[in-house]
Structures are given as C-alpha cells and as structure tokens.
Scaffold this motif. Structure first.
Motif, PDB file in Angstrom:
ATOM      1  N   VAL A  53      -8.004  24.457  22.290  1.00  0.00           N
ATOM      2  CA  VAL A  53      -8.494  24.332  20.915  1.00  0.00           C
ATOM      3  C   VAL A  53      -9.984  24.681  20.904  1.00  0.00           C
ATOM      4  N   LEU A  54     -10.386  25.515  19.964  1.00  0.00           N
ATOM      5  CA  LEU A  54     -11.787  25.902  19.837  1.00  0.00           C
ATOM      6  C   LEU A  54     -12.501  24.856  18.986  1.00  0.00           C
ATOM      7  N   LEU A  55     -13.296  24.010  19.621  1.00  0.00           N
ATOM      8  CA  LEU A  55     -14.013  22.959  18.898  1.00  0.00           C
ATOM      9  C   LEU A  55     -15.382  23.423  18.412  1.00  0.00           C
ATOM     10  N   GLU A  56     -15.947  24.410  19.086  1.00  0.00           N
ATOM     11  CA  GLU A  56     -17.258  24.941  18.700  1.00  0.00           C
ATOM     12  C   GLU A  56     -17.173  25.551  17.303  1.00  0.00           C
ATOM     13  N   GLY A  57     -17.890  24.943  16.361  1.00  0.00           N
ATOM     14  CA  GLY A  57     -17.906  25.448  14.994  1.00  0.00           C
ATOM     15  C   GLY A  57     -16.728  25.034  14.135  1.00  0.00           C
ATOM     16  N   ALA A  58     -15.866  24.161  14.648  1.00  0.00           N
ATOM     17  CA  ALA A  58     -14.658  23.772  13.918  1.00  0.00           C
ATOM     18  C   ALA A  58     -14.957  22.771  12.803  1.00  0.00           C
ATOM     19  N   ASN A  59     -14.205  22.905  11.703  1.00  0.00           N
ATOM     20  CA  ASN A  59     -14.200  21.903  10.644  1.00  0.00           C
ATOM     21  C   ASN A  59     -13.015  20.975  10.887  1.00  0.00           C
ATOM     22  N   VAL A  60     -13.294  19.687  11.011  1.00  0.00           N
ATOM     23  CA  VAL A  60     -12.272  18.712  11.391  1.00  0.00           C
ATOM     24  C   VAL A  60     -11.999  17.756  10.230  1.00  0.00           C
ATOM     25  N   LEU A  61     -10.734  17.632   9.863  1.00  0.00           N
ATOM     26  CA  LEU A  61     -10.314  16.656   8.859  1.00  0.00           C
ATOM     27  C   LEU A  61      -9.661  15.496   9.605  1.00  0.00           C
TER      28      LEU A  61
END
Length: 271
Positions: A115-123
């Motif tokens: 999973v690409l967490l760098e720059g991710a928008n997380v709900l």
C-alpha cells in the motif's frame, strides 16, 4: 525461563500465545507465553502478581489498555499519543514501561501489502482507542490527510485535536468529498454483523479497504467494499501478527518474520 503473558477479559479467544510461541521457535528464543484472565476491576493486581512470580513483560488487550496506561511508570511517545498501552515490560531499573505497538502493526501490515502511504488520503471510521492509536504512525508513514468519521462527532473531534491540521473529524453524513485512497474500519460493527453507515460515493477512488477485525470470512464492511468495486480488501489478522512482532522485538531484541506466522494463523482460521 522468561515468562510473558497477555491480559484481557475475555481472553480465551486470544491468538497471542500461539503467535509468540511460533515467534520463539522461529528465532530460537526460550520463553513461555500464557493468557491471563484478569478480573475487570483487578488488572493492576493481576500484573503485579505476574511480575512477583517472575513475569518479564506482557501484552494488554480489551478492556485493560487504559488501565495499563495509568499503571506504567514510563510511557513511550506512541503510547502517550494513543492514550493506551498494549505492551508492558520492565527496564533495567525495574521500572514498568508502557508502549503501544498497534499503529506500528497496522503500518507494517499495509506496507507488507504494497500500500502506498506516502501522500495518501485516509478515511478512518470510528473514534475509539483503535483509531487514536494508529493516527500518528500513519502520518509518520507519509499519509497526507486523515479524516475521522464517527457517529458521535465530539468524540472524533476530541481525537483530531490531539494532532496537527492534517487530521480532521466529522459525522458519517458529512465526510468531505475527496479522493480517499485508503479506508480503514476501526469500529467493532462487524461483531454485530453490520458495517459503518458510510455512503458508497466515498469508495470511488479507494485502492484498499481495511478492517481491523478479522475472521474466517470477510467482515460485512469488506464484503460491501468488494461489492462496490474496491480493488483490494484486507482484514486485521496481519495487523495482529505485526503488532505482536513489534512487542516481541521490544522484549527480546530480535525481529521475527511475520509472513510464516500469518500463513499458519490464516490456515487455522479457515479450519
């Protein structure tokens, strides 16, 4: 022989003794690890009795994580941010140290699944201790934005205020219309055969839907996400094993491999 344990109420369902036994076998560590059913009003006494009998460290599960937080003499930064402790150990001065490995476990499991967490928008769905404990590790891993959705808005806002402006909060009906790359269900709705009341429009850009609960079958939340076309779904079994690996490393100074233990557990769940 060094003794470790997990404390909870109930505790019979816990997979921790099995996980840590497999970790010990894998790394050549000699130790015992047991499950201890602590009385609801007697966690501190149970822990002190365990230490008096030679206990070196322990894990803490529902409903004792806040009590463990209060009992610890030294708290790690991540325990302070989580407001809860799931890992206890005695340092060289015999002080009781409290840490929280839940967030690290979640991040490790997400990275394990590419999973690409760098720059991710997380709900992030739900505003209990499970949510609070994972926010800072997600931010540290590069998440650009985290929004907490919860039935009780003030509770979610209270948590959001502990962090910087990248973290916001609101009701399920007022989730901002943004590109949410990662959805994480930190509620226990699946235990009642339900899912959080989230509108399907928020799944349009989701790459992975994650539920912290786990079982032999996908949770109602994961089933719904799959039906709505989310390309990847995952339950919390990997988080369980990864947070346990983090605890094991704190206690023993050895990093166990998660994947072999996760595969064994998955087979066990499927019967």
């Amino acid at each position: 022989m060094d003794r470790y344990a997990v404390f909870g109420h109930p505790i019979g369902h816990s997979k921790s003794p099995l996980i840590h036994r497999w970790f010990a076998e894998q790394t050549g560590q000699v130790l015992t690890y047991e499950a201890i059913l602590a009385p609801l009003d007697g966690f501190a006494d149970s822990w002190l009795h365990f230490v008096a009998e030679g206990g070196r460290g322990g894990n803490v599960t529902v409903p004792f994580k806040e009590q463990a937080f209060a009992l610890a003499q030294v708290l790690s930064k991540r325990a302070q941010l989580a407001g809860a402790v799931n890992t206890l150990y005695l340092d060289e001065q015999q002080r009781l140290c409290g840490d929280n490995t839940d967030g690290a476990g979640l991040v490790a499991d997400l990275l394990r699944q590419d999973v690409l967490l760098e720059g991710a928008n997380v709900l992030l769905l739900g505003a209990g201790g499970a949510s609070r404990g994972v926010i800072q590790p997600l931010l540290d891993a590069g998440a650009a934005r985290i929004h907490l959705a919860n039935r009780t808005v003030p509770k979610a806002q209270q948590i959001a205020q502990l962090f910087d402006s990248r973290v916001s909060a609101g009701s399920y009906a007022e989730v901002p219309k943004e590109r949410w790359h990662l959805l994480i269900n930190a509620t226990s709705s699946g235990l009642q055969g339900e899912r959080p009341p989230l509108h399907e429009q928020h799944l349009e850009y989701c790459q992975l839907a994650y539920d912290m609960l786990y079982g032999a079958e996908p949770t109602p939340f994961l089933q719904w996400c799959h039906q709505q076309g989310v390309p990847q779904t995952a339950d919390g079994l990997g988080m369980l094993v990864s947070q346990a690996a983090e605890s094991f490393t704190i206690w023993r100074g050895v990093q166990p491999e998660v994947e072999p233990v996760l595969l064994k557990l998955r087979e066990l769940l499927r019967g």
